[in-house]
Design a protein around this motif. Structure first.
Motif, PDB file in Angstrom:
ATOM      1  N   SER A 179       0.752  -1.302  -0.188  1.00 36.33           N
ATOM      2  CA  SER A 179      -0.001  -0.064  -0.092  1.00 36.33           C
ATOM      3  C   SER A 179       0.803   1.342   0.001  1.00 36.33           C
ATOM      4  CB  SER A 179      -0.800   0.092   1.170  1.00 36.33           C
ATOM      5  OG  SER A 179      -1.725  -0.960   1.354  1.00 36.33           O
ATOM      6  N   GLU A 180       1.988   1.331   0.818  1.00 37.71           N
ATOM      7  CA  GLU A 180       2.800   2.214   0.623  1.00 37.71           C
ATOM      8  C   GLU A 180       3.488   2.659  -0.455  1.00 37.71           C
ATOM      9  OE1 GLU A 180       3.245   4.624   3.253  1.00 37.71           O
ATOM     10  OE2 GLU A 180       1.965   3.525   4.621  1.00 37.71           O
ATOM     11  N   VAL A 181       3.956   1.623  -1.114  1.00 42.53           N
ATOM     12  CA  VAL A 181       4.484   1.577  -2.432  1.00 42.53           C
ATOM     13  C   VAL A 181       3.341   2.159  -3.514  1.00 42.53           C
ATOM     14  CG1 VAL A 181       5.391   0.359  -4.670  1.00 42.53           C
ATOM     15  CG2 VAL A 181       6.012  -0.295  -2.190  1.00 42.53           C
ATOM     16  N   ARG A 182       2.331   1.854  -3.391  1.00 44.23           N
ATOM     17  CA  ARG A 182       1.207   2.368  -4.287  1.00 44.23           C
ATOM     18  C   ARG A 182       0.912   3.843  -4.178  1.00 44.23           C
ATOM     19  NH1 ARG A 182      -3.124  -2.439  -5.513  1.00 44.23           N
ATOM     20  NH2 ARG A 182      -1.918  -3.977  -5.184  1.00 44.23           N
ATOM     21  N   LEU A 183       1.061   4.100  -2.778  1.00 40.40           N
ATOM     22  CA  LEU A 183       0.741   5.701  -2.405  1.00 40.40           C
ATOM     23  C   LEU A 183       2.066   6.670  -2.927  1.00 40.40           C
ATOM     24  CD1 LEU A 183      -0.197   5.324   1.306  1.00 40.40           C
ATOM     25  CD2 LEU A 183      -1.541   6.607  -0.542  1.00 40.40           C
ATOM     26  N   ASN A 203       3.821   5.712  -5.655  1.00 37.01           N
ATOM     27  CA  ASN A 203       3.577   5.869  -7.040  1.00 37.01           C
ATOM     28  C   ASN A 203       2.603   6.790  -7.565  1.00 37.01           C
ATOM     29  OD1 ASN A 203       5.429   3.672  -7.525  1.00 37.01           O
ATOM     30  ND2 ASN A 203       4.018   1.899  -7.628  1.00 37.01           N
ATOM     31  N   ALA A 204       1.523   6.863  -6.586  1.00 40.02           N
ATOM     32  CA  ALA A 204       0.414   7.842  -6.858  1.00 40.02           C
ATOM     33  C   ALA A 204       0.861   9.334  -6.962  1.00 40.02           C
ATOM     34  CB  ALA A 204      -0.981   7.599  -6.246  1.00 40.02           C
ATOM     35  N   ASP A 205       1.654   9.439  -5.723  1.00 40.24           N
ATOM     36  CA  ASP A 205       2.058  10.786  -5.469  1.00 40.24           C
ATOM     37  C   ASP A 205       3.149  11.228  -6.800  1.00 40.24           C
ATOM     38  OD1 ASP A 205       1.001  10.933  -3.261  1.00 40.24           O
ATOM     39  OD2 ASP A 205       2.312  10.376  -1.762  1.00 40.24           O
ATOM     40  N   ARG A 206       3.892  10.460  -6.876  1.00 40.77           N
ATOM     41  CA  ARG A 206       4.966  10.538  -8.049  1.00 40.77           C
ATOM     42  C   ARG A 206       4.187  11.091  -9.455  1.00 40.77           C
ATOM     43  NH1 ARG A 206       8.206   6.712  -5.515  1.00 40.77           N
ATOM     44  NH2 ARG A 206       7.393   5.029  -6.905  1.00 40.77           N
ATOM     45  N   ALA A 207       3.230  10.519  -9.616  1.00 38.44           N
ATOM     46  CA  ALA A 207       2.354  10.593 -10.931  1.00 38.44           C
ATOM     47  C   ALA A 207       1.730  11.849 -10.825  1.00 38.44           C
ATOM     48  CB  ALA A 207       1.110   9.476 -11.002  1.00 38.44           C
ATOM     49  N   ARG A 208       1.339  12.216  -9.626  1.00 36.82           N
ATOM     50  CA  ARG A 208       0.771  13.509  -9.612  1.00 36.82           C
ATOM     51  C   ARG A 208       1.530  14.787  -9.525  1.00 36.82           C
ATOM     52  NH1 ARG A 208      -2.075  10.987  -5.143  1.00 36.82           N
ATOM     53  NH2 ARG A 208      -4.219  10.685  -5.532  1.00 36.82           N
ATOM     54  N   ALA A 213       4.324  14.431 -11.409  1.00 38.71           N
ATOM     55  CA  ALA A 213       4.611  14.664 -12.878  1.00 38.71           C
ATOM     56  C   ALA A 213       3.572  15.073 -13.828  1.00 38.71           C
ATOM     57  CB  ALA A 213       5.018  13.371 -13.266  1.00 38.71           C
ATOM     58  N   GLY A 214       2.388  15.349 -13.139  1.00 38.30           N
ATOM     59  CA  GLY A 214       1.155  15.857 -13.829  1.00 38.30           C
ATOM     60  C   GLY A 214       0.341  14.697 -14.521  1.00 38.30           C
ATOM     61  N   ILE A 215       0.664  13.306 -14.096  1.00 40.31           N
ATOM     62  CA  ILE A 215      -0.023  12.259 -14.694  1.00 40.31           C
ATOM     63  C   ILE A 215      -1.298  11.666 -13.980  1.00 40.31           C
ATOM     64  CG2 ILE A 215       0.173  10.057 -15.474  1.00 40.31           C
ATOM     65  CD1 ILE A 215       3.174  10.711 -15.993  1.00 40.31           C
ATOM     66  N   SER A 216      -2.334  11.509 -14.366  1.00 36.06           N
ATOM     67  CA  SER A 216      -3.390  11.016 -13.524  1.00 36.06           C
ATOM     68  C   SER A 216      -2.947   9.619 -12.974  1.00 36.06           C
ATOM     69  CB  SER A 216      -4.683  10.914 -14.278  1.00 36.06           C
ATOM     70  OG  SER A 216      -5.654  10.290 -13.396  1.00 36.06           O
ATOM     71  N   PRO A 217      -2.947   9.347 -11.677  1.00 37.50           N
ATOM     72  CA  PRO A 217      -2.854   8.030 -11.167  1.00 37.50           C
ATOM     73  C   PRO A 217      -4.128   6.995 -11.260  1.00 37.50           C
ATOM     74  CG  PRO A 217      -3.563   9.675  -9.298  1.00 37.50           C
ATOM     75  CD  PRO A 217      -3.349  10.568 -10.515  1.00 37.50           C
ATOM     76  N   ALA A 218      -4.971   7.242 -12.216  1.00 37.89           N
ATOM     77  CA  ALA A 218      -6.103   6.587 -12.110  1.00 37.89           C
ATOM     78  C   ALA A 218      -5.764   5.217 -12.858  1.00 37.89           C
ATOM     79  CB  ALA A 218      -7.261   7.363 -13.042  1.00 37.89           C
ATOM     80  N   TYR A 219      -6.624   4.356 -12.390  1.00 43.76           N
ATOM     81  CA  TYR A 219      -6.452   3.034 -13.137  1.00 43.76           C
ATOM     82  C   TYR A 219      -6.548   3.065 -14.579  1.00 43.76           C
ATOM     83  CZ  TYR A 219      -8.064  -1.863 -13.978  1.00 43.76           C
ATOM     84  OH  TYR A 219      -7.881  -3.123 -14.439  1.00 43.76           O
ATOM     85  N   THR A 220      -5.646   2.287 -15.188  1.00 45.69           N
ATOM     86  CA  THR A 220      -5.666   2.116 -16.406  1.00 45.69           C
ATOM     87  C   THR A 220      -6.129   0.827 -17.060  1.00 45.69           C
ATOM     88  OG1 THR A 220      -3.356   1.618 -16.602  1.00 45.69           O
ATOM     89  CG2 THR A 220      -3.895   3.884 -16.312  1.00 45.69           C
ATOM     90  N   SER A 233      -2.573   0.270 -12.598  1.00 43.27           N
ATOM     91  CA  SER A 233      -3.388  -0.440 -11.264  1.00 43.27           C
ATOM     92  C   SER A 233      -2.433  -0.357  -9.898  1.00 43.27           C
ATOM     93  CB  SER A 233      -3.604  -2.039 -11.535  1.00 43.27           C
ATOM     94  OG  SER A 233      -2.411  -2.696 -11.757  1.00 43.27           O
ATOM     95  N   ARG A 234      -1.281  -0.176 -10.106  1.00 43.45           N
ATOM     96  CA  ARG A 234      -0.287  -0.121  -8.830  1.00 43.45           C
ATOM     97  C   ARG A 234      -0.237   1.166  -8.074  1.00 43.45           C
ATOM     98  NH1 ARG A 234       3.177  -4.823  -8.926  1.00 43.45           N
ATOM     99  NH2 ARG A 234       3.654  -4.097  -6.870  1.00 43.45           N
ATOM    100  N   THR A 235      -1.213   1.997  -8.498  1.00 39.18           N
ATOM    101  CA  THR A 235      -1.209   3.495  -7.798  1.00 39.18           C
ATOM    102  C   THR A 235      -2.515   3.407  -7.208  1.00 39.18           C
ATOM    103  OG1 THR A 235      -2.283   4.459  -9.823  1.00 39.18           O
ATOM    104  CG2 THR A 235       0.113   4.358  -9.698  1.00 39.18           C
ATOM    105  N   VAL A 236      -3.384   2.405  -7.338  1.00 40.26           N
ATOM    106  CA  VAL A 236      -4.725   2.232  -6.820  1.00 40.26           C
ATOM    107  C   VAL A 236      -4.625   1.463  -5.196  1.00 40.26           C
ATOM    108  CG1 VAL A 236      -7.147   1.825  -6.736  1.00 40.26           C
ATOM    109  CG2 VAL A 236      -6.039   2.599  -8.861  1.00 40.26           C
ATOM    110  N   GLN A 237      -5.330   2.095  -4.251  1.00 37.11           N
ATOM    111  CA  GLN A 237      -4.992   1.333  -3.085  1.00 37.11           C
ATOM    112  C   GLN A 237      -5.775  -0.049  -2.948  1.00 37.11           C
ATOM    113  OE1 GLN A 237      -3.144   2.750   0.056  1.00 37.11           O
ATOM    114  NE2 GLN A 237      -2.296   2.964  -1.790  1.00 37.11           N
TER     115      GLN A 237
END
Length: 264
Positions: A111-115, A117-122, A124-131, A137-141
């Motif tokens: 879960s911490e890794v995904r959090l 990943n999501a923070d880094r995506a944000r 970088a201006g990239i949506s961390p949404a499920y693709t 998918s590894r950015t979704v809790q």
């Protein structure tokens, strides 16, 4: 467009827990509507099944993992990459509930890794949404649900339902009690897993804060299932499975003792 016309939505579920707690029995009950009393230790098995929930078709990819301590080191990274984790214990064995701590710690690290990943995506201006698959998918809790299995063995119970509920809530997990033998809360458990995964994906798509998932890595407690009947009505409705034990109705949509334990 009907559910039959839709491409199935994939959801991956890793099933974990101590050896002999009934992980394989729960899986086979869902996939094959079968139950066996023979115990054959699992190293790892993969199954798939399709279900229509709320008008949407889902393709569930199930990984039934090893429970024996000597096999736990064989957990692959793909197991931790699942959308959801069903952590199973045996209500007749307190040790099996304690064993879930090992798996919960692994999932918490994921879960911490995904959090991150999501923070880094944000940033970088990239949506961390499920693709749909892969890194997105590894950015979704991950969703975590605990199942206290073998709830038909009331005379051998050593883990009260309240204990299982408290353990689950303190770790941000949903809680159910199940019986693979009598098919109690099997379909309901996986339907609720699907709904929680959908909620997590929707939150990511909307750019919601990860903390909205009831804190870092946690899922919201499950709400009682609808349609539980009153204690006085002994008539079995459609879809009810299992016998009546000691006056308590067993099966889907029933009241009595099971109504109080179904879902939290």
């Amino acid at each position: 467009m009907t559910a039959q016309d839709q491409a199935p939505v994939p959801i991956s579920i890793t099933i974990c827990g101590d050896g002999g707690c009934g992980k394989s029995s729960i899986t086979l009950r869902l996939v094959r509507s079968a139950w066996t009393s023979d115990y054959d230790p699992t190293i790892e098995d993969n199954y798939s099944v399709t279900r229509v929930i709320d008008g949407v078709t889902y393709h569930l990819c199930l990984t039934d993992t090893a429970g024996q301590e000597e096999y736990r080191g064989m957990w692959a990274s793909s197991n931790l990459g699942a959308d959801a984790f069903l952590m199973v214990y045996d209500i007749t064995s307190r040790d099996s509930l304690d064993a879930l701590q090992h798996f919960d710690e692994l999932i918490s690290m994921e879960s911490e890794v995904r959090l991150d990943n999501a923070d880094r995506a944000r940033i970088a201006g990239i949506s961390p949404a499920y693709t749909g698959s892969g890194a997105g998918s590894r950015t979704v809790q991950p969703v975590k649900i605990v199942a206290g299995n073998k709830c038909d063995l009331q005379d051998k119970r050593t883990v009260p339902a309240a204990t299982g509920l408290e353990w689950s809530r303190s770790r941000g997990c949903g809680f159910m009690e199940t019986s693979a033998r009598l098919e109690v809360n099997i379909e309901e458990t996986f339907a609720l897993i699907v709904k929680r995964v959908v909620e997590a994906r929707k939150l990511a798509e909307e750019g919601g804060d990860s903390a909205d998932l009831s804190a870092r890595g946690m899922t919201k407690p499950l709400t009682p299932l609808p349609g539980s009947g009153g204690d006085g009505d002994e008539k079995r409705g459609p879809g009810v499975r299992g016998p009546i034990l000691n006056g308590d109705k067993v099966g889907r949509g029933q009241g009595g003792f099971w109504k109080k334990l179904r879902c939290w």
